[in-house]
Scaffold this motif. Structure first.
Motif: not given
Length: 263
Positions: A223-224, A228-229, A246-252
């Motif tokens: 999933d990570a 990342t992709k 987008a980075e914040r949402a993905a990391q959340g």
């Protein structure tokens, strides 16, 4: 590489799957893996047949050449058995011609799906359609004898099998134009230096090097890697601020998942 019963083996394409790693092999070395509409349809079918367990897809070719490009028989009046020749296609309506090319492109589009990472193992000649097929993958490992070339422009055509977008993204507009306009060969050293290749290795080490890379990719949490992709694929079209969001949402999503709080 995988040696078990294939899920697909026809028209110069073989698909074999070993748990998380699938291998797509071009299997017509006698013709230097020259390409045809039937091969393109088989490539598209390979993408549809991938099991959900697959995380990495390796694209390789039998023989001394990865792919010498389009089989010139396509331009003869006879074409291929059971297929309209390209001359016949040119005589059809705009809609028919567009639909035919769109179908051909389907064999080149699935390699960058967000749920997989694709790796092309490229040796010898990768010309025209062969070059574009290598460009369709996320990553490229090349043998030291590799010879990339985009010959379509010199034949009065254009690269139309989805190769122009990744080529510009990898080497920039000016170099991409020069490569396409001149049709010159790009060897292993330039390919690695310019970003066309992630890694250049001796020809005898190509399969082992790709296997090592595939194993490293599978080792990353799935999933990570998918998140990342997706972030990297969208970065070019996003502004700096949009990418931060987008980075914040993905990391959340990742933190909630790791904490067992995801839906």
């Amino acid at each position: 590489m995988a040696s078990f019963d294939p899920l697909l083996d026809k028209d110069g394409v073989r698909l074999a799957v070993d748990d998380a790693i699938a291998t797509v092999t071009l299997t017509n070395p006698a013709k230097r893996n020259a390409q045809s509409p039937a091969l393109w349809r088989a490539l598209a079918e390979a993408g549809r047949l991938l099991p959900g367990t697959v995380r990495v897809v390796v694209l390789r070719a039998e023989g001394k050449s990865f792919s010498a490009g389009l089989d010139r028989q396509a331009f003869t009046p006879e074409g291929f058995d059971g297929e309209p020749s390209f001359i016949d296609l040119a005589r059809g309506s705009d809609a028919e011609l567009d639909a035919a090319i769109a179908e051909y492109q389907d064999g080149f589009t699935w390699w960058r799906r967000s749920d997989i990472v694709s790796v092309a193992a490229v040796q010898g000649h990768a010309i025209g359609a062969g070059f574009q097929l290598a460009l369709a993958c996320d990553l490229r490992v090349v043998a030291d004898d590799v010879q990339f070339a985009m010959r379509e422009t010199g034949l009065g055509l254009v690269p139309d099998l989805t190769g122009t977008h990744p080529l510009v993204g990898l080497v920039g507009y000016a170099r991409a134009l020069e490569i396409c306009a001149t049709g010159r060969f790009v060897g292993a050293e330039e390919a690695q230096r310019s970003g066309l290749a992630n890694l250049a290795v001796p020809a005898g080490r190509l399969d082992d090097s790709v296997a090592e890379l595939a194993a490293a990719l599978v080792a990353a949490p799935r999933d990570a890697l998918i998140e990342t992709k997706a972030l990297l694929q969208g970065a070019v079209e996003r502004t700096y601020e949009e990418q931060r969001v987008a980075e914040r949402a993905a990391q959340g999503r990742r933190l909630r998942d790791l904490a067992g709080l995801s839906d």
